[in-house]
Design a protein around this motif. Sequence first.
Motif, mmCIF file in Angstrom:
data_model
loop_
_atom_site.group_PDB
_atom_site.id
_atom_site.type_symbol
_atom_site.label_atom_id
_atom_site.label_comp_id
_atom_site.label_asym_id
_atom_site.label_seq_id
_atom_site.Cartn_x
_atom_site.Cartn_y
_atom_site.Cartn_z
ATOM 1 N N GLN A 71 0.837 -1.196 0.000
ATOM 2 C CA GLN A 71 0.000 0.000 0.000
ATOM 3 C C GLN A 71 0.874 1.249 0.000
ATOM 4 O O GLN A 71 0.544 2.245 -0.652
ATOM 5 N N ALA A 72 1.984 1.198 0.735
ATOM 6 C CA ALA A 72 2.890 2.350 0.797
ATOM 7 C C ALA A 72 3.487 2.652 -0.572
ATOM 8 O O ALA A 72 3.588 3.816 -0.970
ATOM 9 N N ALA A 73 3.862 1.603 -1.292
ATOM 10 C CA ALA A 73 4.436 1.799 -2.630
ATOM 11 C C ALA A 73 3.408 2.447 -3.557
ATOM 12 O O ALA A 73 3.736 3.375 -4.304
ATOM 13 N N ALA A 74 2.179 1.984 -3.501
ATOM 14 C CA ALA A 74 1.125 2.555 -4.348
ATOM 15 C C ALA A 74 0.864 4.013 -3.980
ATOM 16 O O ALA A 74 0.683 4.862 -4.869
ATOM 17 N N LEU A 75 0.875 4.327 -2.696
ATOM 18 C CA LEU A 75 0.653 5.705 -2.268
ATOM 19 C C LEU A 75 1.801 6.603 -2.728
ATOM 20 O O LEU A 75 1.568 7.692 -3.250
ATOM 21 N N PRO A 126 1.928 -1.913 16.587
ATOM 22 C CA PRO A 126 1.989 -2.541 15.262
ATOM 23 C C PRO A 126 0.776 -2.162 14.418
ATOM 24 O O PRO A 126 -0.319 -2.003 14.923
ATOM 25 N N VAL A 127 0.968 -2.016 13.183
ATOM 26 C CA VAL A 127 0.034 -1.584 12.150
ATOM 27 C C VAL A 127 -0.046 -0.056 12.150
ATOM 28 O O VAL A 127 0.172 0.564 11.119
ATOM 29 N N LEU A 128 -0.334 0.562 13.275
ATOM 30 C CA LEU A 128 -0.445 2.019 13.299
ATOM 31 C C LEU A 128 0.912 2.674 13.056
ATOM 32 O O LEU A 128 1.000 3.690 12.358
ATOM 33 N N THR A 129 1.964 2.102 13.607
ATOM 34 C CA THR A 129 3.306 2.637 13.392
ATOM 35 C C THR A 129 3.694 2.545 11.922
ATOM 36 O O THR A 129 4.216 3.500 11.337
ATOM 37 N N GLU A 130 3.419 1.389 11.309
ATOM 38 C CA GLU A 130 3.743 1.207 9.897
ATOM 39 C C GLU A 130 2.870 2.102 9.015
ATOM 40 O O GLU A 130 3.333 2.612 7.995
ATOM 41 N N ALA A 131 1.633 2.280 9.407
ATOM 42 C CA ALA A 131 0.736 3.159 8.657
ATOM 43 C C ALA A 131 1.238 4.603 8.711
ATOM 44 O O ALA A 131 1.224 5.308 7.697
ATOM 45 N N ALA A 132 1.692 5.032 9.873
ATOM 46 C CA ALA A 132 2.236 6.391 9.992
ATOM 47 C C ALA A 132 3.496 6.542 9.138
ATOM 48 O O ALA A 132 3.694 7.585 8.500
ATOM 49 N N ALA A 133 4.324 5.517 9.088
ATOM 50 C CA ALA A 133 5.530 5.564 8.246
ATOM 51 C C ALA A 133 5.136 5.648 6.767
ATOM 52 O O ALA A 133 5.773 6.365 5.987
ATOM 53 N N MET A 134 4.076 4.923 6.386
ATOM 54 C CA MET A 134 3.587 4.974 5.001
ATOM 55 C C MET A 134 3.156 6.395 4.649
ATOM 56 O O MET A 134 3.533 6.924 3.601
ATOM 57 N N ILE A 135 2.397 7.025 5.536
ATOM 58 C CA ILE A 135 1.908 8.386 5.287
ATOM 59 C C ILE A 135 3.078 9.367 5.258
ATOM 60 O O ILE A 135 3.146 10.247 4.394
#
Length: 195
Positions: A71-75, A126-135
């Motif tokens: 998802q991060a790559a697509a964003l 977990p999950v929220l930390t990775e989501a914040a890194a994606m954003i």
Amino acid sequence: MPTGVAIRDAREQLFDAAERVLLRDGPNALTSRAVTTEAGCAKGVLHRHFADFDAFLAELVLDRIGRIDHQAAALRDSAGTGTVAGNLTGALMALFGSVAVAIVGLVTSRDDLRARLRQAMPTGVPVLTEAAAMIASYLTIERELGRIAAEFDIDTLAPTLIGAVHMLFADRKGTPPEAGAVHKVVTAVIAGVAQ
């Protein structure tokens, strides 16, 4: 189920079954028996592939976190196209429309699971930390493109977006928010940031 029947990709079959139980019945219903029943296999299959149930759950969480990388790559690829608020809305809808909210509930409800995950991920939820890194990675690219003001602190803005949107999705049994509601929150959080 008869013994001796080969199961293709037992690990993924068990993960998918756990995800279905988690989404349907919540973290308290997630037991090894519930997972193997949902997967249609003997309980011993889970214990042949994982040391114990908490090891299984830790691997499940890490596997689902790995999906955030895609998802991060697509964003990041969307940077410079559309609107910043639109891109963020789409990414956050996809993230929180998945099993992510249920995984956060699972992690916060199981002490042994959190302890195991701390070995792999010493900080954050977990999950929220990775989501914040994606954003944050996306916003960094947008800032380099001049679509985000240079003076804003992306490392604060990213978790603020994650927290605000997570609140919209946090009621596991309620109706998920529509894209318009998420867009409204995203727009409010990034007001004055997007150029």
